[in-house]
Design an enzyme around this catalytic site. Structure first.
Site, PDB file in Angstrom:
ATOM      1  N   TYR A   3     -35.785 -39.453  11.695  1.00 12.97           N
ATOM      2  CA  TYR A   3     -34.968 -40.080  12.415  1.00 12.97           C
ATOM      3  C   TYR A   3     -34.900 -40.608  13.207  1.00 12.97           C
ATOM      4  O   TYR A   3     -36.016 -40.554  14.370  1.00 12.97           O
ATOM      5  CB  TYR A   3     -33.784 -38.738  13.365  1.00 12.97           C
ATOM      6  CG  TYR A   3     -32.632 -38.577  14.041  1.00 12.97           C
ATOM      7  CD1 TYR A   3     -31.322 -39.420  13.243  1.00 12.97           C
ATOM      8  CD2 TYR A   3     -32.506 -38.663  15.154  1.00 12.97           C
ATOM      9  CE1 TYR A   3     -30.440 -39.358  14.190  1.00 12.97           C
ATOM     10  CE2 TYR A   3     -31.526 -38.846  16.689  1.00 12.97           C
ATOM     11  CZ  TYR A   3     -30.197 -39.538  15.339  1.00 12.97           C
ATOM     12  OH  TYR A   3     -29.497 -39.701  16.397  1.00 12.97           O
ATOM     13  N   ASP A  56     -29.280 -44.377  27.979  1.00 15.88           N
ATOM     14  CA  ASP A  56     -28.829 -44.715  26.144  1.00 15.88           C
ATOM     15  C   ASP A  56     -27.236 -44.607  26.528  1.00 15.88           C
ATOM     16  O   ASP A  56     -26.397 -43.727  26.631  1.00 15.88           O
ATOM     17  CB  ASP A  56     -28.418 -43.089  25.861  1.00 15.88           C
ATOM     18  CG  ASP A  56     -28.120 -42.787  24.336  1.00 15.88           C
ATOM     19  OD1 ASP A  56     -27.786 -44.219  23.856  1.00 15.88           O
ATOM     20  OD2 ASP A  56     -28.425 -42.071  23.857  1.00 15.88           O
ATOM     21  N   ASP A 113     -29.164 -44.339  14.214  1.00 17.96           N
ATOM     22  CA  ASP A 113     -28.214 -43.834  14.701  1.00 17.96           C
ATOM     23  C   ASP A 113     -27.862 -44.935  15.186  1.00 17.96           C
ATOM     24  O   ASP A 113     -28.160 -46.140  16.004  1.00 17.96           O
ATOM     25  CB  ASP A 113     -29.080 -43.011  16.337  1.00 17.96           C
ATOM     26  CG  ASP A 113     -27.766 -42.832  17.304  1.00 17.96           C
ATOM     27  OD1 ASP A 113     -26.307 -43.498  17.303  1.00 17.96           O
ATOM     28  OD2 ASP A 113     -28.052 -42.241  18.389  1.00 17.96           O
ATOM     29  N   ASP A 150     -24.666 -46.241  16.856  1.00 16.69           N
ATOM     30  CA  ASP A 150     -23.850 -45.644  18.125  1.00 16.69           C
ATOM     31  C   ASP A 150     -22.664 -45.931  17.020  1.00 16.69           C
ATOM     32  O   ASP A 150     -22.012 -45.484  16.649  1.00 16.69           O
ATOM     33  CB  ASP A 150     -24.196 -46.955  18.722  1.00 16.69           C
ATOM     34  CG  ASP A 150     -25.486 -46.382  19.881  1.00 16.69           C
ATOM     35  OD1 ASP A 150     -25.519 -45.679  19.646  1.00 16.69           O
ATOM     36  OD2 ASP A 150     -25.606 -47.198  20.104  1.00 16.69           O
ATOM     37  N   HIS A 185     -25.439 -42.574  11.749  1.00 19.65           N
ATOM     38  CA  HIS A 185     -24.116 -42.216  12.068  1.00 19.65           C
ATOM     39  C   HIS A 185     -23.034 -43.713  13.459  1.00 19.65           C
ATOM     40  O   HIS A 185     -24.170 -44.072  13.144  1.00 19.65           O
ATOM     41  CB  HIS A 185     -24.482 -41.006  11.925  1.00 19.65           C
ATOM     42  CG  HIS A 185     -25.884 -41.118  12.973  1.00 19.65           C
ATOM     43  ND1 HIS A 185     -24.658 -41.092  14.557  1.00 19.65           N
ATOM     44  CD2 HIS A 185     -26.618 -40.488  13.422  1.00 19.65           C
ATOM     45  CE1 HIS A 185     -26.327 -40.639  16.015  1.00 19.65           C
ATOM     46  NE2 HIS A 185     -27.091 -40.200  14.510  1.00 19.65           N
ATOM     47  N   GLU A 214     -20.799 -43.263  15.552  1.00 19.33           N
ATOM     48  CA  GLU A 214     -19.818 -42.244  16.687  1.00 19.33           C
ATOM     49  C   GLU A 214     -18.461 -42.730  17.117  1.00 19.33           C
ATOM     50  O   GLU A 214     -18.063 -43.683  16.875  1.00 19.33           O
ATOM     51  CB  GLU A 214     -20.663 -41.703  17.635  1.00 19.33           C
ATOM     52  CG  GLU A 214     -20.772 -43.541  18.061  1.00 19.33           C
ATOM     53  CD  GLU A 214     -21.861 -43.060  19.216  1.00 19.33           C
ATOM     54  OE1 GLU A 214     -21.943 -42.549  20.177  1.00 19.33           O
ATOM     55  OE2 GLU A 214     -22.831 -42.368  18.865  1.00 19.33           O
ATOM     56  N   CYS A 253     -24.829 -40.936  26.358  1.00 22.24           N
ATOM     57  CA  CYS A 253     -25.173 -39.665  26.155  1.00 22.24           C
ATOM     58  C   CYS A 253     -24.457 -38.710  25.003  1.00 22.24           C
ATOM     59  O   CYS A 253     -23.418 -37.948  26.126  1.00 22.24           O
ATOM     60  CB  CYS A 253     -26.719 -39.508  26.424  1.00 22.24           C
ATOM     61  SG  CYS A 253     -27.615 -37.693  25.686  1.00 22.24           S
ATOM     62  N   ARG A 260     -20.421 -39.094  13.391  1.00 16.91           N
ATOM     63  CA  ARG A 260     -20.471 -38.635  14.182  1.00 16.91           C
ATOM     64  C   ARG A 260     -19.368 -38.484  15.200  1.00 16.91           C
ATOM     65  O   ARG A 260     -18.642 -39.718  15.248  1.00 16.91           O
ATOM     66  CB  ARG A 260     -21.702 -39.155  15.031  1.00 16.91           C
ATOM     67  CG  ARG A 260     -21.499 -38.086  16.029  1.00 16.91           C
ATOM     68  CD  ARG A 260     -22.707 -38.724  16.757  1.00 16.91           C
ATOM     69  NE  ARG A 260     -23.318 -38.375  18.663  1.00 16.91           N
ATOM     70  CZ  ARG A 260     -23.800 -38.832  19.703  1.00 16.91           C
ATOM     71  NH1 ARG A 260     -24.788 -39.301  19.668  1.00 16.91           N
ATOM     72  NH2 ARG A 260     -23.584 -38.758  20.698  1.00 16.91           N
ATOM     73  N   GLU A 270     -20.831 -33.508  17.520  1.00 11.95           N
ATOM     74  CA  GLU A 270     -22.039 -33.585  18.179  1.00 11.95           C
ATOM     75  C   GLU A 270     -21.434 -32.440  18.971  1.00 11.95           C
ATOM     76  O   GLU A 270     -20.534 -31.744  19.449  1.00 11.95           O
ATOM     77  CB  GLU A 270     -21.890 -35.216  19.126  1.00 11.95           C
ATOM     78  CG  GLU A 270     -22.930 -34.672  20.337  1.00 11.95           C
ATOM     79  CD  GLU A 270     -24.234 -34.617  20.080  1.00 11.95           C
ATOM     80  OE1 GLU A 270     -24.692 -33.476  19.686  1.00 11.95           O
ATOM     81  OE2 GLU A 270     -24.969 -36.142  20.554  1.00 11.95           O
ATOM     82  N   ASN A 275     -28.232 -31.303  15.552  1.00 12.36           N
ATOM     83  CA  ASN A 275     -28.439 -31.198  16.911  1.00 12.36           C
ATOM     84  C   ASN A 275     -29.119 -30.706  18.030  1.00 12.36           C
ATOM     85  O   ASN A 275     -28.576 -29.725  18.479  1.00 12.36           O
ATOM     86  CB  ASN A 275     -27.404 -32.698  17.289  1.00 12.36           C
ATOM     87  CG  ASN A 275     -28.033 -33.554  18.589  1.00 12.36           C
ATOM     88  OD1 ASN A 275     -29.459 -33.301  18.422  1.00 12.36           O
ATOM     89  ND2 ASN A 275     -28.045 -34.261  19.602  1.00 12.36           N
TER      90      ASN A 275
END
Length: 299
Positions: free
Chosen positions: A48, A62, A89, A91, A116, A118, A126, A161, A191, A213
């Site tokens: 990952y 983040d 990731d 975002d 992914h 989101e 985060c 996500r 999430e 996660n």
């Protein structure tokens, strides 16, 4: 020696095949290319690449400060060093739907196996912090539809996500996940699930692979691999764990230098030079040099 021996296309095919089998894939987060190689050496099923780790690597929080170029570049460095599939990731996709499609193509070119996207607003936070906000369903759907339409390799995994659980509750998360699957998501990353019952509820409602996660200090309990397998999860990530361990060790080493003046007391905690050389295939490089540069210069 040098880079991965398995092509990006083959990694994606294998990733899809293993997800379709229903098994639970263990996918720790790499904080650099060398740690990705260690993950592979230890027998895990994937690597990952966390947005939080990429941000921290640059000394940034983040909160959506990294660019698509930075993410793709670092992702490529990590992906080329391992034969395992890589999940990154991405975002919120780094912009409007057209930007999302371009992001996916850039990640394909970088050799990544899946990404992914989101449903947070920009700038994001985060996933396990309070105060998050999510976009409306139409915007979230457009992001995933753009990602799915933008990819060129059908085996590149598009994962959606959703962060809506922490904002509107579990029923909203289930409804959002269903809409994202209808939009073209191959897998769902729900999430900040609170307990195993919420993972079970998501599994009962969603037919595509699901990701759990297991980040430390977050909203979710740290369930074991067996517990997550029993409730039907397909991927488990530990996104920042190796970075946290490494930075904790680095801080202890610096404190030892301040207190003792050298690191003699910490040798047993270090990776031995011989183990590092083995991990980076030092001997193969040495043999290659000797096989190639065997000539002599006549005078």
């Amino acid at each position: 020696m040098l880079y991965a021996q398995v092509s990006a296309a083959e990694k994606r095919r294998v990733f899809r095949e293993r997800l379709a089998s229903g098994e639970l894939l263990r996918v720790p987060g790499a904080f650099n290319p060398l740690s990705a190689r260690l993950i592979e050496r230890k027998g895990f099923e994937g690597v990952y690449i966390s947005g939080a780790v990429l941000s921290a690597d640059l000394g940034l929080p983040d909160i959506g400060l990294t660019t698509a170029t930075e993410v793709a570049s670092r992702g490529a460095q990590i992906a080329q060093m391992t034969n395992l599939p890589t999940l990154i990731d991405a975002d919120t996709g780094f912009g409007e739907p057209m930007n999302v499609a371009r992001t996916i193509q850039s990640l394909e070119d970088a050799g990544i196996s899946g990404a992914h996207i989101e449903d947070q607003i920009n700038p994001k936070r985060c996933g396990h912090l309070d105060g998050k906000s999510v976009v409306d369903a139409d915007t979230a759907v457009k992001r995933i539809r753009a990602a799915a339409e933008g990819r060129r390799d059908p085996n590149f995994l598009i994962m959606a996500r959703t962060d809506i659980r922490a904002v509107e509750g579990l029923p909203a998360a289930i409804d959002r996940a269903k809409a994202l699957v209808d939009a073209g998501a191959d897998a769902i990353f729900p999430e900040a699930m609170r307990d195993l019952g919420e993972f079970e509820a998501m599994r009962a409602a969603i037919d595509v692979p699901l990701l759990a996660n297991m980040t430390e200090f977050g909203k979710s309990e740290l369930f074991t691999v067996d517990q997550l397998r029993d409730v039907g999860m397909n991927i488990v990530i530990w996104p920042v764990s190796l970075l946290r361990m490494a930075m904790g060790a680095a801080e202890r080493a610096l404190d030892t230098l301040i207190g003792e003046g050298n690191l003699a007391s910490q040798l047993d905690a270090m990776q031995h030079r011989a183990d590092l050389y083995d991990l980076i295939d030092y001997e193969d490089y040495n043999s290659f040099d000797q096989n190639v540069y065997t000539f002599t210069v006549e005078r």
